[in-house]
Write an enzyme that holds these catalytic residues in place. Structure first.
Site, PDB file in Angstrom:
ATOM      1  CB  THR A 130      -0.858   0.035   1.121  1.00  0.00           C
ATOM      2  OG1 THR A 130      -1.292   1.370   1.448  1.00  0.00           O
ATOM      3  CG2 THR A 130      -0.154  -0.358   2.526  1.00  0.00           C
ATOM      4  CG  ASP A 131      -1.041   4.964  -0.820  1.00  0.00           C
ATOM      5  OD1 ASP A 131      -1.506   4.500   0.007  1.00  0.00           O
ATOM      6  OD2 ASP A 131      -1.673   5.853  -1.632  1.00  0.00           O
ATOM      7  CD  GLU A 132      -3.352   3.406   4.237  1.00  0.00           C
ATOM      8  OE1 GLU A 132      -3.328   3.189   5.316  1.00  0.00           O
ATOM      9  OE2 GLU A 132      -4.308   3.036   3.553  1.00  0.00           O
ATOM     10  CE1 TYR A 156      -3.331  -2.731   5.615  1.00  0.00           C
ATOM     11  CE2 TYR A 156      -3.132  -0.368   5.201  1.00  0.00           C
ATOM     12  CZ  TYR A 156      -3.344  -1.745   4.896  1.00  0.00           C
ATOM     13  OH  TYR A 156      -3.331  -1.960   3.535  1.00  0.00           O
ATOM     14  CB  SER A 157       0.747   2.118   7.469  1.00  0.00           C
ATOM     15  OG  SER A 157       0.759   2.989   8.398  1.00  0.00           O
ATOM     16  CE  LYS A 160       0.008  -4.375   2.960  1.00  0.00           C
ATOM     17  NZ  LYS A 160      -0.356  -5.715   2.346  1.00  0.00           N
ATOM     18  CG  HIS A 282      -7.687  10.637   9.451  1.00  0.00           C
ATOM     19  ND1 HIS A 282      -9.187  11.220   9.236  1.00  0.00           N
ATOM     20  CD2 HIS A 282      -7.527  10.121   8.257  1.00  0.00           C
ATOM     21  CE1 HIS A 282      -9.646  10.486   8.227  1.00  0.00           C
ATOM     22  NE2 HIS A 282      -8.780   9.979   7.734  1.00  0.00           N
TER      23      HIS A 282
HETATM   24  P1  NAD Z   1      -9.646  -7.103   2.446  1.00  0.00           P
HETATM   25  O1  NAD Z   1      -9.430  -7.001   3.712  1.00  0.00           O
HETATM   26  O2  NAD Z   1     -10.719  -6.998   1.327  1.00  0.00           O
HETATM   27  O3  NAD Z   1      -9.244  -8.965   2.075  1.00  0.00           O
HETATM   28  C1  NAD Z   1      -8.379  -9.601   2.702  1.00  0.00           C
HETATM   29  C2  NAD Z   1      -8.527 -11.102   2.513  1.00  0.00           C
HETATM   30  O4  NAD Z   1      -7.404 -11.705   3.298  1.00  0.00           O
HETATM   31  C3  NAD Z   1      -9.543 -11.727   3.018  1.00  0.00           C
HETATM   32  O5  NAD Z   1     -10.290 -12.349   2.290  1.00  0.00           O
HETATM   33  C4  NAD Z   1      -9.223 -12.266   4.352  1.00  0.00           C
HETATM   34  O6  NAD Z   1     -10.027 -13.317   4.661  1.00  0.00           O
HETATM   35  C5  NAD Z   1      -7.907 -12.881   3.913  1.00  0.00           C
HETATM   36  N1  NAD Z   1      -7.003 -13.191   5.111  1.00  0.00           N
HETATM   37  C6  NAD Z   1      -6.868 -12.211   6.004  1.00  0.00           C
HETATM   38  N2  NAD Z   1      -6.083 -12.722   7.164  1.00  0.00           N
HETATM   39  C7  NAD Z   1      -5.616 -14.112   6.469  1.00  0.00           C
HETATM   40  C8  NAD Z   1      -4.709 -15.058   6.766  1.00  0.00           C
HETATM   41  N3  NAD Z   1      -3.749 -14.937   7.879  1.00  0.00           N
HETATM   42  N4  NAD Z   1      -4.244 -16.155   5.767  1.00  0.00           N
HETATM   43  C9  NAD Z   1      -5.048 -16.144   4.514  1.00  0.00           C
HETATM   44  N5  NAD Z   1      -5.992 -15.334   4.234  1.00  0.00           N
HETATM   45  C10 NAD Z   1      -6.072 -14.127   5.123  1.00  0.00           C
HETATM   46  O7  NAD Z   1      -8.488  -6.531   1.764  1.00  0.00           O
HETATM   47  P2  NAD Z   1      -8.229  -5.908   0.177  1.00  0.00           P
HETATM   48  O8  NAD Z   1      -8.672  -4.487   0.340  1.00  0.00           O
HETATM   49  O9  NAD Z   1      -8.695  -6.706  -0.700  1.00  0.00           O
HETATM   50  O10 NAD Z   1      -6.389  -5.677   0.197  1.00  0.00           O
HETATM   51  C11 NAD Z   1      -6.008  -6.688  -0.337  1.00  0.00           C
HETATM   52  C12 NAD Z   1      -4.449  -6.416  -0.295  1.00  0.00           C
HETATM   53  O11 NAD Z   1      -4.160  -5.106  -0.992  1.00  0.00           O
HETATM   54  C13 NAD Z   1      -3.948  -6.094   1.153  1.00  0.00           C
HETATM   55  O12 NAD Z   1      -2.635  -6.637   1.406  1.00  0.00           O
HETATM   56  C14 NAD Z   1      -4.052  -4.557   1.471  1.00  0.00           C
HETATM   57  O13 NAD Z   1      -2.991  -4.098   2.226  1.00  0.00           O
HETATM   58  C15 NAD Z   1      -3.498  -4.079   0.018  1.00  0.00           C
HETATM   59  N6  NAD Z   1      -4.175  -2.847  -0.356  1.00  0.00           N
HETATM   60  C16 NAD Z   1      -5.376  -2.543  -0.377  1.00  0.00           C
HETATM   61  C17 NAD Z   1      -5.673  -1.225  -0.764  1.00  0.00           C
HETATM   62  C18 NAD Z   1      -7.386  -0.794  -0.681  1.00  0.00           C
HETATM   63  O14 NAD Z   1      -7.819   0.138  -1.095  1.00  0.00           O
HETATM   64  N7  NAD Z   1      -8.170  -1.897  -0.432  1.00  0.00           N
HETATM   65  C19 NAD Z   1      -4.784  -0.268  -1.383  1.00  0.00           C
HETATM   66  C20 NAD Z   1      -3.805  -0.677  -1.362  1.00  0.00           C
HETATM   67  C21 NAD Z   1      -3.243  -1.930  -1.048  1.00  0.00           C
HETATM   68  P1  TYD Z   2     -10.636   3.791   4.312  1.00  0.00           P
HETATM   69  O1  TYD Z   2     -11.720   3.298   3.345  1.00  0.00           O
HETATM   70  O2  TYD Z   2     -10.917   3.243   5.565  1.00  0.00           O
HETATM   71  O3  TYD Z   2      -9.291   3.465   3.748  1.00  0.00           O
HETATM   72  P2  TYD Z   2      -7.729   4.090   4.129  1.00  0.00           P
HETATM   73  O4  TYD Z   2      -8.098   4.441   5.816  1.00  0.00           O
HETATM   74  O5  TYD Z   2      -6.979   2.904   3.845  1.00  0.00           O
HETATM   75  O6  TYD Z   2      -7.474   5.344   3.410  1.00  0.00           O
HETATM   76  O7  TYD Z   2     -10.828   5.318   4.373  1.00  0.00           O
HETATM   77  C1  TYD Z   2     -10.754   6.178   3.177  1.00  0.00           C
HETATM   78  C2  TYD Z   2     -10.771   7.747   3.885  1.00  0.00           C
HETATM   79  O8  TYD Z   2     -12.143   7.970   4.377  1.00  0.00           O
HETATM   80  C3  TYD Z   2     -10.026   7.916   5.139  1.00  0.00           C
HETATM   81  O9  TYD Z   2      -9.342   9.231   4.995  1.00  0.00           O
HETATM   82  C4  TYD Z   2     -10.738   7.648   6.439  1.00  0.00           C
HETATM   83  C5  TYD Z   2     -12.276   8.239   5.725  1.00  0.00           C
HETATM   84  N1  TYD Z   2     -13.483   7.545   6.317  1.00  0.00           N
HETATM   85  C6  TYD Z   2     -14.514   8.430   6.765  1.00  0.00           C
HETATM   86  O10 TYD Z   2     -14.502   9.623   6.879  1.00  0.00           O
HETATM   87  N2  TYD Z   2     -15.527   7.515   7.397  1.00  0.00           N
HETATM   88  C7  TYD Z   2     -15.516   6.244   7.382  1.00  0.00           C
HETATM   89  O11 TYD Z   2     -16.621   5.975   8.220  1.00  0.00           O
HETATM   90  C8  TYD Z   2     -14.506   5.625   6.840  1.00  0.00           C
HETATM   91  C9  TYD Z   2     -14.625   3.996   6.850  1.00  0.00           C
HETATM   92  C10 TYD Z   2     -13.470   6.292   6.236  1.00  0.00           C
END
Ligand code: NAD
Ligand code: TYD
Length: 342
Positions: A130-132, A156-157, A160, A282
């Site tokens: 992630t960019d975080e 979280y970040s 990661k 935040h």
């Molecule tokens: P998500 O939370 O929707 O899915 C995560 C999946 O991992 C789930 O299906 C969960 O059951 C599985 N999981 C969790 N713990 C596990 C374990 N110990 N063993 C096996 N499976 C396990 O997440 P997402 O939004 O699809 O993100 C996927 C990846 O992309 C993550 O690594 C996240 O850090 C990265 N990412 C997400 C975003 C975003 O905007 N969602 C952006 C950048 C990077």
């Molecule tokens: P989120 O979707 O949780 O992604 P991330 O924290 O990984 O960026 O949140 C995106 C942005 O939206 C973040 O600045 C937090 C804000 N946010 C709210 O304002 N209200 C909410 O209920 C949630 C879930 C997020």
């Protein structure tokens, strides 16, 4: 000429989550000769309903398990060519409440996968990050790129970031052919309704208000999920081992702007916004400079913001059963019966 790798068997971890399931659907639509093993623990965020389209596909197999389970992982990895590691605890707010699972999965789990990949001499280990990990930016700071120093600020970040360092260590120390992608915020179908888009759209469809944190002026860079899948596809086939690729949407928006767009698309007014207490620590702004993947691999985001937002709102409108099951907790009952999950 760029070297394009071919694989036979791909282990996709976390494939029942938001991006992982979109990636599996994308791969199986595009490639007819790949065997995909989806290994997922089915935490609260994993949902096999995302994969109904492929569950009978002979090229697809689901295994329920933990990426930190050494015995299971070593057993599976001996038959695979490449690992694409999506599995993670992914929600910042949950990491603030309790970060133990983040350390277990994001760090210990990634380490277990790396060890298994090293021992079995895998052709590629691609890690989804992630960019975080780069921290956050002020309003006039230049966007993050591959050379930006790591400065994570949430549990979280931080977890990661630790995983990214381990991945790079396995390349430098053992020569494991790794790649990492650091992507900005994704949105689109099958996102768990705890994240901004999915929560706000589904709340409004239920007639509920949307909880906007603080002043709503935090900025995120948004990428439609299929564009992320295309970037990963390019990196695993043409990316250079040992390299990191930053992926972004060239789409910086305040949370307030996203909220207003969702309200507009659903024909609702700003009285549906409820400003609530801000998230601790935040992050103010994320932004990505994706010049490297653009120039080296020819990737650019294809889905314009207006189009992506329209498609996303439509998807949640047309798939109410999917998110209603999640919000009611019904899908968890299904897993408890099916897989004996407590
Ligand atoms: P998500 O939370 O929707 O899915 C995560 C999946 O991992 C789930 O299906 C969960 O059951 C599985 N999981 C969790 N713990 C596990 C374990 N110990 N063993 C096996 N499976 C396990 O997440 P997402 O939004 O699809 O993100 C996927 C990846 O992309 C993550 O690594 C996240 O850090 C990265 N990412 C997400 C975003 C975003 O905007 N969602 C952006 C950048 C990077
Ligand atoms: P989120 O979707 O949780 O992604 P991330 O924290 O990984 O960026 O949140 C995106 C942005 O939206 C973040 O600045 C937090 C804000 N946010 C709210 O304002 N209200 C909410 O209920 C949630 C879930 C997020």
């Amino acid at each position: 000429m760029k070297k394009t790798r071919t694989f036979k068997t791909l282990l996709v971890t976390g494939g029942a989550g938001f991006i992982g399931s979109n990636f599996i659907l994308y791969l199986l639509r595009k490639y007819q000769d790949y065997q995909i093993i989806n290994l997922d623990l089915l935490t609260y965020a994993g949902n096999l309903a995302n994969l109904t389209e492929v569950e009978a596909n002979p090229n697809y197999k689901f295994v329920k398990g933990d990426i930190a389970d050494k015995k299971l992982i070593y057993n599976i990895v001996k038959d695979v060519d490449i690992i694409v590691n999506f599995a993670a605890e992914s929600h910042v707010d949950r990491s603030i409440l309790d970060s133990a699972a983040f350390i277990h999965t994001n760090i210990m789990g990634t380490h277990t996968l790396l060890e298994a990949a090293r021992i079995n001499g895998l052709k590629r280990f691609h890690h989804i990050s992630t960019d975080e990990v780069f921290g956050h930016l002020g309003p006039y700071d230049p966007p993050f790129n591959e050379k930006t120093p790591y400065a994570p600020r949430s549990p979280y970040s931080a977890s990661k970031a630790a995983a990214d360092h381990l991945v790079n260590a396995y390349f430098n120390t053992y020569g494991l052919p790794t790649t990492i992608s650091n992507c900005s915020n994704n949105y689109g179908p099958y996102q768990f309704p705890e994240k901004l888009h999915a929560l706000f759209i589904t709340n409004l469809l239920e007639g509920k208000k949307v909880p906007l944190y603080g002043d709503g002026r935090q900025i995120r860079d948004w990428l439609y999920v299929t564009d992320h899948c295309e970037a990963i596809d390019l990196i695993i086939h043409q990316g250079k081992p040992g390299e990191t690729y930053c992926i972004g949407g060239a789409c910086e928006k305040t949370n307030l702007a996203i909220t207003k767009k969702i309200l507009e698309l659903l024909g609702q007014g700003e009285e549906m916004i409820e400003f609530v207490t801000d998230r601790p620590g935040h992050d103010r702004r994320y932004a990505i400079d994706f010049t490297k993947i653009k120039t080296e691999l020819g990737w650019v985001p294809k889905t314009p913001f207006e189009e992506g937002m329209k498609q996303t709102v439509e998807w949640y409108r047309n798939n109410a059963q999917w998110w209603q099951n999640i919000k009611s907790g019904e899908y968890l009952e299904y897993y408890q019966k099916q897989y004996g999950i407590k």
